[in-house]
Design a protein around this motif. Sequence first.
Motif, PDB file in Angstrom:
ATOM      1  N   LEU A 170      54.808  40.239  19.986  1.00  0.00           N
ATOM      2  CA  LEU A 170      53.478  40.404  19.273  1.00  0.00           C
ATOM      3  C   LEU A 170      52.443  39.845  20.118  1.00  0.00           C
ATOM      4  N   SER A 171      52.450  39.016  21.114  1.00  0.00           N
ATOM      5  CA  SER A 171      51.644  38.327  21.796  1.00  0.00           C
ATOM      6  C   SER A 171      51.010  39.253  22.677  1.00  0.00           C
ATOM      7  N   ILE A 172      49.867  38.755  23.150  1.00  0.00           N
ATOM      8  CA  ILE A 172      49.089  39.676  24.221  1.00  0.00           C
ATOM      9  C   ILE A 172      49.298  38.705  25.707  1.00  0.00           C
ATOM     10  N   THR A 173      50.150  39.492  26.365  1.00  0.00           N
ATOM     11  CA  THR A 173      50.246  38.806  27.938  1.00  0.00           C
ATOM     12  C   THR A 173      49.704  39.711  28.995  1.00  0.00           C
ATOM     13  N   VAL A 174      48.935  40.671  28.758  1.00  0.00           N
ATOM     14  CA  VAL A 174      48.483  41.522  29.868  1.00  0.00           C
ATOM     15  C   VAL A 174      47.134  40.906  30.678  1.00  0.00           C
ATOM     16  N   THR A 175      47.423  40.657  31.890  1.00  0.00           N
ATOM     17  CA  THR A 175      46.461  40.031  32.549  1.00  0.00           C
ATOM     18  C   THR A 175      46.670  40.170  34.240  1.00  0.00           C
ATOM     19  N   GLU A 176      45.572  39.898  34.807  1.00  0.00           N
ATOM     20  CA  GLU A 176      45.717  39.818  36.497  1.00  0.00           C
ATOM     21  C   GLU A 176      44.720  39.074  37.038  1.00  0.00           C
ATOM     22  N   MET A 177      45.076  38.736  38.266  1.00  0.00           N
ATOM     23  CA  MET A 177      44.002  38.016  39.097  1.00  0.00           C
ATOM     24  C   MET A 177      42.676  38.559  39.490  1.00  0.00           C
ATOM     25  N   PHE A 178      41.647  38.106  39.036  1.00  0.00           N
ATOM     26  CA  PHE A 178      40.298  38.863  39.194  1.00  0.00           C
ATOM     27  C   PHE A 178      40.226  40.247  38.662  1.00  0.00           C
ATOM     28  N   ARG A 179      40.840  40.298  37.352  1.00  0.00           N
ATOM     29  CA  ARG A 179      40.735  41.463  36.687  1.00  0.00           C
ATOM     30  C   ARG A 179      39.360  41.727  36.301  1.00  0.00           C
ATOM     31  N   ASP A 180      38.941  43.260  36.788  1.00  0.00           N
ATOM     32  CA  ASP A 180      37.766  43.580  36.498  1.00  0.00           C
ATOM     33  C   ASP A 180      37.006  42.987  37.393  1.00  0.00           C
ATOM     34  N   SER A 213      41.882  32.317  38.939  1.00  0.00           N
ATOM     35  CA  SER A 213      40.962  33.025  39.533  1.00  0.00           C
ATOM     36  C   SER A 213      39.599  32.438  39.200  1.00  0.00           C
ATOM     37  N   MET A 214      39.224  31.743  38.211  1.00  0.00           N
ATOM     38  CA  MET A 214      38.279  30.983  37.814  1.00  0.00           C
ATOM     39  C   MET A 214      38.228  29.808  38.831  1.00  0.00           C
ATOM     40  N   ALA A 215      39.274  29.176  38.964  1.00  0.00           N
ATOM     41  CA  ALA A 215      39.414  27.986  39.819  1.00  0.00           C
ATOM     42  C   ALA A 215      39.142  28.250  41.165  1.00  0.00           C
ATOM     43  N   ILE A 216      39.562  29.431  41.792  1.00  0.00           N
ATOM     44  CA  ILE A 216      39.245  29.798  42.947  1.00  0.00           C
ATOM     45  C   ILE A 216      37.692  29.911  43.290  1.00  0.00           C
ATOM     46  N   LEU A 266      35.161  28.548  41.420  1.00  0.00           N
ATOM     47  CA  LEU A 266      34.534  27.586  41.267  1.00  0.00           C
ATOM     48  C   LEU A 266      34.766  26.576  42.589  1.00  0.00           C
ATOM     49  N   GLN A 267      36.099  26.745  43.144  1.00  0.00           N
ATOM     50  CA  GLN A 267      35.958  26.011  44.360  1.00  0.00           C
ATOM     51  C   GLN A 267      35.122  26.555  45.416  1.00  0.00           C
ATOM     52  N   GLU A 268      35.177  27.734  45.549  1.00  0.00           N
ATOM     53  CA  GLU A 268      34.356  28.559  46.540  1.00  0.00           C
ATOM     54  C   GLU A 268      32.834  28.205  46.317  1.00  0.00           C
ATOM     55  N   GLU A 269      32.287  27.990  45.059  1.00  0.00           N
ATOM     56  CA  GLU A 269      30.988  27.757  44.768  1.00  0.00           C
ATOM     57  C   GLU A 269      30.656  26.220  45.159  1.00  0.00           C
ATOM     58  N   ALA A 302      35.321  41.310  44.118  1.00  0.00           N
ATOM     59  CA  ALA A 302      34.675  40.169  43.310  1.00  0.00           C
ATOM     60  C   ALA A 302      33.637  39.382  44.117  1.00  0.00           C
ATOM     61  N   GLY A 303      33.787  39.577  45.595  1.00  0.00           N
ATOM     62  CA  GLY A 303      32.974  38.782  46.375  1.00  0.00           C
ATOM     63  C   GLY A 303      33.765  37.542  46.969  1.00  0.00           C
ATOM     64  N   GLY A 304      34.949  37.743  46.995  1.00  0.00           N
ATOM     65  CA  GLY A 304      35.479  36.189  47.601  1.00  0.00           C
ATOM     66  C   GLY A 304      35.076  36.046  48.939  1.00  0.00           C
ATOM     67  N   LYS A 305      35.147  34.793  49.421  1.00  0.00           N
ATOM     68  CA  LYS A 305      34.569  34.071  50.376  1.00  0.00           C
ATOM     69  C   LYS A 305      35.445  34.034  51.388  1.00  0.00           C
ATOM     70  N   GLU A 306      36.798  33.823  51.336  1.00  0.00           N
ATOM     71  CA  GLU A 306      37.913  33.343  52.051  1.00  0.00           C
ATOM     72  C   GLU A 306      38.909  34.515  52.175  1.00  0.00           C
ATOM     73  N   SER A 307      39.962  34.063  52.952  1.00  0.00           N
ATOM     74  CA  SER A 307      41.156  34.984  52.839  1.00  0.00           C
ATOM     75  C   SER A 307      41.903  34.603  51.683  1.00  0.00           C
ATOM     76  N   PHE A 308      42.206  35.697  50.738  1.00  0.00           N
ATOM     77  CA  PHE A 308      42.811  35.160  49.636  1.00  0.00           C
ATOM     78  C   PHE A 308      44.224  34.511  49.639  1.00  0.00           C
ATOM     79  N   SER A 309      44.934  34.560  50.843  1.00  0.00           N
ATOM     80  CA  SER A 309      46.162  34.240  51.240  1.00  0.00           C
ATOM     81  C   SER A 309      45.980  32.783  51.612  1.00  0.00           C
ATOM     82  N   SER A 310      44.712  32.189  51.781  1.00  0.00           N
ATOM     83  CA  SER A 310      44.610  30.721  51.655  1.00  0.00           C
ATOM     84  C   SER A 310      44.819  29.906  50.621  1.00  0.00           C
TER      85      SER A 310
END
Length: 274
Positions: free
Chosen positions: A71-81, A117-120, A122-125, A166-174
């Motif tokens: 019944l819980s909602i667990t649909v999510t992903e990195m940088f969704r939308d 995603s938010m932590a990434i 904020l780190q870049e900013e 989403a405008g990422g500034k680095e290599s995501f693999s980092s």
Amino acid sequence: MRYKDTSDLEISLLLEAIYRKHGYDFRQYSQAHIRRRIMNRMAISGFEDVSQIQSKVLNDETFASEFLQDLSITVTEMFRDPIFYRSLRENVIPILKTYPFIKIWHAGCATGEEAYSMAILLQEEGLYDRTTIYATDFNQLALNQAKEGIFSNKMIKEYTTNYQLAGGKESFSSYYTSNYDNVIMNQSLKKNIVWANHNLVTDSVFAEVNLILCRNVLIYFDKNLQNKVQSLFYNSLINGGVLCLGSKESLRFSDLYEEYIELDAKQRIFKKKY
């Protein structure tokens, strides 16, 4: 209330039984959502009617735990939308930069992908060191997975594309290390995330925060519960704080619509008035 359809009555009794026995309240969730999950469980477990689920929920703790996960909602992903995250970077980060300390509530965080995603972002900013992210959900198994920060390698290609759009500034693999079939998010991303159990339906104000993200959760609630949760968010935001909803969610028809200004109407980003 009179029920024309027997299964509607059975579902109502099942949700009442879950609430009274286990304390989880799904009585104001979208009936369409609840019915889909119940029908899926019936197909998996071979139940002939909803009453059989009710009996198992009341008498089998292991089954009850599994069904609550259903019944819980667990649909999510990195940088969704990704366009939402681009708007967040352009329209909300400048506001957050005006505060010496920042508190963010990520409500209904599920398995944590959007909190990372938010932590990434904020780190870049350059804001992460002065930020605390409270990532909450009532699903303890999902929270446990979120704390580990381990995700399937199969999703990384899609996550990398999302990050770039989403405008990422680095290599995501980092931001992660690969380990066989999984990736492990960097410890530096976890240090300011507080994972906590919180139920939007039954719990009260969580904290006073600058930003709330609750995306694609309210669509599973009925109108009365949506209004209750929106009041909870309003009372949790500081004046001038920002609320982010999902693409199919809006404040437009709520009692609180006049209490916000739209920072990005299309991306459902709202700023609480002073």
